[in-house]
Motif scaffolding. Structure first.
Motif, PDB file in Angstrom:
ATOM      1  N   THR A 140       5.267   0.558   9.861  1.00  0.00           N
ATOM      2  CA  THR A 140       5.856   1.880  10.147  1.00  0.00           C
ATOM      3  C   THR A 140       5.469   2.429  11.512  1.00  0.00           C
ATOM      4  N   GLY A 141       4.470   1.828  12.144  1.00  0.00           N
ATOM      5  CA  GLY A 141       4.020   2.357  13.430  1.00  0.00           C
ATOM      6  C   GLY A 141       3.088   3.551  13.289  1.00  0.00           C
ATOM      7  N   SER A 142       2.980   4.115  12.070  1.00  0.00           N
ATOM      8  CA  SER A 142       1.998   5.192  11.864  1.00  0.00           C
ATOM      9  C   SER A 142       1.059   4.772  10.744  1.00  0.00           C
ATOM     10  N   ARG A 143      -0.083   5.450  10.652  1.00  0.00           N
ATOM     11  CA  ARG A 143      -1.080   5.009   9.677  1.00  0.00           C
ATOM     12  C   ARG A 143      -1.801   6.197   9.052  1.00  0.00           C
ATOM     13  N   PRO A 144      -2.245   6.053   7.782  1.00  0.00           N
ATOM     14  CA  PRO A 144      -3.046   7.119   7.165  1.00  0.00           C
ATOM     15  C   PRO A 144      -4.431   7.162   7.792  1.00  0.00           C
ATOM     16  N   SER A 145      -5.039   8.350   7.822  1.00  0.00           N
ATOM     17  CA  SER A 145      -6.385   8.476   8.394  1.00  0.00           C
ATOM     18  C   SER A 145      -7.439   8.343   7.302  1.00  0.00           C
ATOM     19  N   VAL A 146      -8.629   8.011   7.741  1.00  0.00           N
ATOM     20  CA  VAL A 146      -9.757   7.940   6.817  1.00  0.00           C
ATOM     21  C   VAL A 146     -10.462   9.298   6.826  1.00  0.00           C
ATOM     22  N   ASP A 147     -10.755   9.813   5.634  1.00  0.00           N
ATOM     23  CA  ASP A 147     -11.534  11.046   5.509  1.00  0.00           C
ATOM     24  C   ASP A 147     -12.579  10.788   4.431  1.00  0.00           C
ATOM     25  N   VAL A 148     -13.815  10.610   4.847  1.00  0.00           N
ATOM     26  CA  VAL A 148     -14.859  10.216   3.893  1.00  0.00           C
ATOM     27  C   VAL A 148     -15.248  11.390   2.989  1.00  0.00           C
ATOM     28  N   TRP A 207       0.802  -1.230   0.000  1.00  0.00           N
ATOM     29  CA  TRP A 207       0.000   0.000   0.000  1.00  0.00           C
ATOM     30  C   TRP A 207       0.831   1.274   0.000  1.00  0.00           C
ATOM     31  N   SER A 208       2.130   1.142   0.339  1.00  0.00           N
ATOM     32  CA  SER A 208       2.978   2.345   0.324  1.00  0.00           C
ATOM     33  C   SER A 208       3.163   2.874  -1.105  1.00  0.00           C
ATOM     34  N   GLN A 209       2.851   2.023  -2.102  1.00  0.00           N
ATOM     35  CA  GLN A 209       2.918   2.484  -3.509  1.00  0.00           C
ATOM     36  C   GLN A 209       1.784   3.446  -3.855  1.00  0.00           C
ATOM     37  N   TYR A 210       0.703   3.399  -3.058  1.00  0.00           N
ATOM     38  CA  TYR A 210      -0.507   4.150  -3.416  1.00  0.00           C
ATOM     39  C   TYR A 210      -0.864   5.251  -2.417  1.00  0.00           C
ATOM     40  N   ILE A 211      -0.503   5.033  -1.151  1.00  0.00           N
ATOM     41  CA  ILE A 211      -0.881   5.991  -0.105  1.00  0.00           C
ATOM     42  C   ILE A 211       0.348   6.293   0.752  1.00  0.00           C
ATOM     43  N   THR A 231      -4.753  11.184   3.712  1.00  0.00           N
ATOM     44  CA  THR A 231      -6.045  10.604   4.105  1.00  0.00           C
ATOM     45  C   THR A 231      -6.574   9.783   2.935  1.00  0.00           C
ATOM     46  N   PHE A 232      -7.445   8.817   3.231  1.00  0.00           N
ATOM     47  CA  PHE A 232      -8.024   8.023   2.145  1.00  0.00           C
ATOM     48  C   PHE A 232      -9.461   7.629   2.475  1.00  0.00           C
ATOM     49  N   ALA A 233     -10.172   7.186   1.446  1.00  0.00           N
ATOM     50  CA  ALA A 233     -11.542   6.686   1.621  1.00  0.00           C
ATOM     51  C   ALA A 233     -11.767   5.578   0.607  1.00  0.00           C
ATOM     52  N   ILE A 234     -12.681   4.673   0.937  1.00  0.00           N
ATOM     53  CA  ILE A 234     -12.975   3.543   0.048  1.00  0.00           C
ATOM     54  C   ILE A 234     -14.461   3.530  -0.280  1.00  0.00           C
ATOM     55  N   THR A 235     -14.761   3.433  -1.556  1.00  0.00           N
ATOM     56  CA  THR A 235     -16.137   3.210  -1.994  1.00  0.00           C
ATOM     57  C   THR A 235     -16.216   1.767  -2.478  1.00  0.00           C
ATOM     58  N   ALA A 236     -17.167   1.011  -1.962  1.00  0.00           N
ATOM     59  CA  ALA A 236     -17.295  -0.388  -2.384  1.00  0.00           C
ATOM     60  C   ALA A 236     -18.630  -0.606  -3.082  1.00  0.00           C
TER      61      ALA A 236
END
Length: 397
Positions: free
Chosen positions: A132-140, A89-93, A98-103
């Motif tokens: 990495t111990g850190s993570r991206p947040s979700v922002d809808v 996922w480090s290739q994309y985010i 922040t990220f969001a997913i539509t399914a």
């Protein structure tokens, strides 16, 4: 990213509204795309990074441009979590993004698309946390990276959303009347008529002016994406090519034709709607190309000294109870106006009231099924031959 990566073609999907698939495919072809498959509300194609940028800028009928990057089969929750976790996922985010997913889930053993999105999100976040111990947040609401997950019968395709905010939201619309057409649908309707961008274009019930605005964008060769608010999705991708993007925008700006190409005019009975239309036209910087006036549809006229063109409208459908007689009368008036004032023109009505449309009193030579939101509609074409009404009218007229 290195120069040589620019020319490598890859798969993309453009989504659109029902009935506009062929029109969108034609738009993509004209940009140099190789069409792979025309599906329902989507067109699959291949092209380069330049094409990805151009498609977002130029496609009038696209809603989103997606770039698929992974596919797998997931027979249950564990498999879905595992397969998502196998991707890097480090290739994309980036962790600070922040990220969001539509399914979208069809015919699958998974019941709920929200649950699928949640599970996918967990797998992504857990990978970042573990590595990495850190993570991206979700922002809808306004994420940096939008992901699309499409599952049909447990086959999963993951895509990056290159568009960000839906492409139909051009950004020129100030405020709208009660039931405006969305911009991609308005452009699609115009492209379906085959209008050449040169003949007169008249909308005698123009509301807030979306059809007129989209017609002027077509006639003046203006890329609708130039009005896009905020960033496009691809601008937040790790492989974003700033120099390429600037050159694509520059090409789009210089493609614009300044000299008015067509007589484009609209009118409406409501002075408030015409004021609204004027605000939208000014916001789009098109006031030199569109004429507006307050006028009842029964008084609409073809412009003198101009060749025959097209007259086009999206009249009210009358969704409220008890509006039937009113609608019947309105559609009869529309028909009378077309017959008496627009001889030699091609007329198009886009409506969700097919009962009232019978009152137009003309035979449609073409009926194209489309949707306006959830409303099942038709684009009806009427050919108004010269002399259709001559016999009924005294010579002195």
């Amino acid at each position: 990213m290195s120069e040589n990566r620019r020319d490598v073609p890859f798969f993309m999907t453009a989504t659109t509204q029902f009935g506009l698939e062929e029109v969108l495919a034609q738009e993509l072809r004209s940009l140099g795309a190789k069409i792979e498959k025309i599906g329902q509300r989507a067109v699959e194609f291949t092209g380069t990074k330049q094409l990805l940028y151009e498609a977002n800028l130029w496609c009038r009928t696209a809603v989103r441009i997606l770039k698929p990057f992974a596919g797998f089969y997931a027979h249950d929750e564990k498999a879905l979590y595992r397969e998502v976790g196998r991707l890097d996922w480090s290739q994309y985010i980036r962790p600070e993004q922040t990220f969001a997913i539509t399914a979208v889930v069809n015919k699958s053993t998974f019941e709920h698309s929200l649950y699928v999105a949640q599970l996918t999100k967990d797998a992504i976040v857990d990978q970042f946390r573990n590595r990495t111990g850190s993570r991206p947040s979700v922002d809808v609401k306004n994420p940096d990276i939008r992901l699309h997950l499409h599952m049909i019968e447990n086959d999963v395709v993951l895509s990056l959303d290159a568009s960000g905010e839906s492409l139909h939201r051009r950004g020129y619309r100030q405020q709208t009347n009660v039931a405006p057409l969305n911009e991609a649908l308005a452009a699609g309707i115009i492209l379906l008529t085959g209008w050449d961008g040169k003949k007169p274009f008249i909308d005698p019930m123009c509301g807030s002016g979306t059809l007129l605005t989209e017609a002027a964008l077509i006639a003046q060769r203006i890329a609708p994406g130039l009005y896009h608010q905020g960033k496009f999705g691809f601008q937040n991708w790790p492989d974003f090519d700033q120099a390429l993007w600037e050159s694509v925008q520059m090409d789009a700006r210089s493609a614009r034709i300044e000299e008015p190409q067509a007589y484009i005019a609209g009118s409406d009975l409501s002075a408030d709607y015409i004021e609204l239309a004027r605000e939208n036209v000014v916001a789009a910087d098109l006031e030199d190309y569109i004429r507006l006036g307050v006028r009842d549809v029964k008084d609409a006229q073809a412009p003198a000294q101009e060749p025959a063109g097209i007259v086009i409208s999206n009249p009210p459908y009358g969704e409220r109870i008890g509006e039937e007689t009113q609608m019947d009368a309105l559609y009869k008036t529309i028909g009378d106006t077309l017959k008496t004032s627009f001889q030699g023109y091609d007329a198009y009505l886009f409506t969700g009231n097919l009962e009232a449309a019978k009152r137009v009193g003309l035979k449609a030579s073409r009926r194209t099924p489309l949707y306006n939101g959830p409303i099942d509609c038709r684009l009806l074409k009427y050919e108004l031959y010269q002399g259709t009404r001559k016999a009924a009218r005294p010579e002195s007229e």
